[in-house]
Design an enzyme around this catalytic site. Structure first.
Site, PDB file in Angstrom:
ATOM      1  N   GLY A 223      47.794  45.395  37.221  1.00 58.58           N
ATOM      2  CA  GLY A 223      46.753  46.385  37.471  1.00 58.58           C
ATOM      3  C   GLY A 223      45.376  45.805  37.233  1.00 58.58           C
ATOM      4  O   GLY A 223      45.165  44.592  37.307  1.00 58.58           O
ATOM      5  N   SER A 224      44.430  46.658  36.941  1.00 57.22           N
ATOM      6  CA  SER A 224      43.041  46.233  36.771  1.00 57.22           C
ATOM      7  C   SER A 224      42.808  45.638  35.386  1.00 57.22           C
ATOM      8  O   SER A 224      43.563  45.875  34.445  1.00 57.22           O
ATOM      9  CB  SER A 224      42.106  47.422  36.977  1.00 57.22           C
ATOM     10  OG  SER A 224      42.204  48.325  35.886  1.00 57.22           O
ATOM     11  N   VAL A 227      42.273  48.509  32.677  1.00 56.40           N
ATOM     12  CA  VAL A 227      43.501  49.111  32.156  1.00 56.40           C
ATOM     13  C   VAL A 227      44.331  48.068  31.410  1.00 56.40           C
ATOM     14  O   VAL A 227      45.013  48.384  30.431  1.00 56.40           O
ATOM     15  CB  VAL A 227      44.303  49.782  33.281  1.00 56.40           C
ATOM     16  CG1 VAL A 227      45.603  50.382  32.743  1.00 56.40           C
ATOM     17  CG2 VAL A 227      43.471  50.857  33.950  1.00 56.40           C
ATOM     18  N   GLY A 228      44.252  46.805  31.840  1.00 57.74           N
ATOM     19  CA  GLY A 228      44.951  45.744  31.132  1.00 57.74           C
ATOM     20  C   GLY A 228      44.526  45.651  29.675  1.00 57.74           C
ATOM     21  O   GLY A 228      45.342  45.413  28.783  1.00 57.74           O
ATOM     22  N   GLU A 245      49.049  40.819  34.663  1.00 58.37           N
ATOM     23  CA  GLU A 245      48.722  40.346  36.009  1.00 58.37           C
ATOM     24  C   GLU A 245      47.559  41.182  36.511  1.00 58.37           C
ATOM     25  O   GLU A 245      47.739  42.308  36.983  1.00 58.37           O
ATOM     26  CB  GLU A 245      49.940  40.469  36.931  1.00 58.37           C
ATOM     27  CG  GLU A 245      51.099  39.582  36.536  1.00 58.37           C
ATOM     28  CD  GLU A 245      50.794  38.096  36.649  1.00 58.37           C
ATOM     29  OE1 GLU A 245      49.857  37.737  37.403  1.00 58.37           O
ATOM     30  OE2 GLU A 245      51.462  37.305  35.981  1.00 58.37           O
ATOM     31  N   CYS A 279      45.169  41.599  45.469  1.00 53.45           N
ATOM     32  CA  CYS A 279      44.467  40.992  44.328  1.00 53.45           C
ATOM     33  C   CYS A 279      44.063  39.554  44.585  1.00 53.45           C
ATOM     34  O   CYS A 279      43.074  39.082  44.017  1.00 53.45           O
ATOM     35  CB  CYS A 279      45.330  41.089  43.080  1.00 53.45           C
ATOM     36  SG  CYS A 279      46.965  40.391  43.281  1.00 53.45           S
TER      37      CYS A 279
END
Length: 504
Positions: A223-224, A227-228, A245, A279
């Site tokens: 994810g982003s 949020v990571g 990732e 991504c």
């Protein structure tokens, strides 16, 4: 990776009922939040109990589960294609390509699992010559996989394959932003996999917040970056190891000496596939002013050949995933000048394949990962300036370089740092399963795909087995110490440098 809103833990979470492949004793649905302090404690405890029985460890069991994922991909193929089209108007070709990449993960694991699982024997010093020294490939235990919306099948199932191949029990969490695909995974995948060792969890932010309060043995998040950081903070409370990732702004340098049409074709495909929601898409181009003027007509030709004069009518061009993403990306069109495209249709969530020229580094489009069909071109003086531009920013998921001179491509490779690199193409490194895939720094950490997925979900357990007898040999390390014992001990433990010749 996917661009998400800033509400804590909510942004990549599906707002449908909790569904699980577990037994009926496990809590289900939003109402489960009222059942005790943590509604997922029983689920995690149940999976942990199963793992402790050793059920997931035999190779035959792992292969059965991997083959079941393969059957899911084959038997539900049309349902998968339909769900992905409903979520993002994803073209059939692109969905098929995603499924092929996912099926490759299954096949490579099945083809190599026997070799991957074997103990790996290591070199020994003279002191250990009578002993057995090896690396045992142990599963972590109960792992959590949280996926993203842009490639909702692959970004869930590829890590799931690695987790199962490594012998773990797994909970998967599909993205809320691809609800049709998430619903398909929640309803169908548990019919293929063992409910004692596998579960699908869906739900809103409060559900996943509660889920992350449990102690997992490993967490894998796609994810982003924003949020990571939240996921990493939650993992830190239990000292849970994890892989992130994430995304970032992948630069693409185009040299003055280049086949501009070939470069434009490859850049345009990688940038506009999945409507730019990839991504590892080239996020922006770096080139000289002269190269920009040569590249833009070639990009215009590539876009016209790919999608026709009106890309909105093309069956091969997708859409933004939702209203929020549409509005976010549309706002970025105010940077630089629109050289190609720029048309939008909010009712259709459509943003045309767009190229922005003469973009300045301080403009909004250069401040965040675009994650949409917008390609900015930033002009620089030369290759050295391009490398300096890349190196003074957070390290990206990938760096790309185009040139007819291999020296130029290698110089960009040697002088930059990123999760991956591709010369004279974009994104194709993702499709080679023998290469590790992952980020570095703000673009994430940890690698997967193929054997790297197996290694990610494996505890490499250093093991030394010694004889209980021959105690006489061990006395040199026991007190009382003396110089003779030290000399003997040092000589038997020493690792000598090979091929070294000191010149006096």
């Amino acid at each position: 990776m996917e661009q998400l809103q800033a509400t804590p833990l909510s942004t990549d979470l599906l707002s449908t009922d909790l569904q699980s492949g577990a037994s009926q004793k496990r809590p289900k649905g939003p109402a489960a939040l009222t059942q005790g302090s943590n509604p997922y404690a029983n689920l995690v405890t149940s999976l942990k109990a199963t793992w402790l029985t050793g059920k997931t460890r035999p190779m035959e069991y792992r292969k059965e589960q991997l083959e079941a994922i393969g059957r899911f991909l084959d038997e539900k193929k049309e349902d998968i294609l339909h769900a992905q089209y409903q979520d993002m108007r994803k073209p059939h070709f692109e969905s098929e390509l995603e499924n092929v990449a996912t099926r490759n993960e299954v096949n490579v694991a099945l083809n190599n699992l026997c070799c991957w699982m074997k103990d790996e024997y290591v070199e020994k010093t003279p002191a250990m010559q009578l002993d057995c020294a090896f690396i045992r490939k142990d599963p972590f235990g109960v792992v959590l996989v949280i996926g993203a919306y842009n490639y909702p099948i692959n970004l869930i199932l590829a890590p799931l394959v690695g987790a199962i191949a490594a012998g773990n029990c797994v909970i998967i969490k599909p993205s809320e932003h691809s609800p049709c695909t998430a619903r398909l995974l929640a309803e169908c995948l548990p019919c293929y996999l063992d409910s004692d060792t596998f579960a699908v969890v869906t739900g809103g932010p409060e559900h996943v917040t509660k889920l992350l309060e449990n102690q997992f043995d490993y967490i894998f998040f796609t994810g982003s970056t924003h949020v990571g950081k939240i996921i990493m903070s939650a993992a830190a409370k239990n000292l849970t190891p994890l892989t992130l990732e994430l995304g970032g702004k992948c630069p693409c340098y185009v040299d003055d000496c280049c086949d501009f049409q070939n470069a434009a074709n490859r850049i345009a495909w990688a940038k506009f596939v999945n409507a730019g929601q990839t991504c590892i898409a080239p996020d922006y181009v770096l080139c000289t002013v002269e190269t920009q003027e040569k590249l833009i007509p070639c990009l215009r030709q590539a876009i016209r050949e790919f999608y026709g004069c009106i890309p909105q009518d093309s069956p091969d061009f997708g859409r933004m995933v939702n209203d929020n993403e549409f509005r976010r990306v549309k706002a970025l069109l105010n940077s630089g000048r629109v050289a190609i495209g720029g048309e939008t249709d909010e009712c259709d969530l459509y943003i045309a394949p767009t190229v922005l020229a003469d973009v300045q580094e301080w403009e909004p489009v250069m401040q965040e990962e675009i994650f949409g069909p917008v390609l900015p071109i930033v002009t620089v003086a030369d290759m050295d300036a391009a490398i300096a531009f890349i190196d003074c920013r957070p390290r990206p998921l990938a760096v790309y370089a185009f040139s007819c001179k291999s020296k130029v491509v290698h110089q960009v490779l040697d002088c930059t740092s990123s999760g991956g690199f591709c010369g004279n193409d974009c994104a194709m490194q993702l499709l080679l399963i023998t290469l590790p895939y992952g980020g570095i720094g703000c673009s994430g950490f940890g690698k997967y795909h193929g054997k790297f997925s197996f290694d990610t979900f494996t505890n490499h357990r250093g093991t030394l087995l010694r004889c209980i007898g021959l105690e006489k040999l061990n006395t040199i390390r026991y007190p009382p110490y003396n110089d003779t014992k030290l000399a003997l001990m040092s000589s038997t433990l020493e690792v000598r440098r090979k091929g070294f010749c000191a010149i006096l």
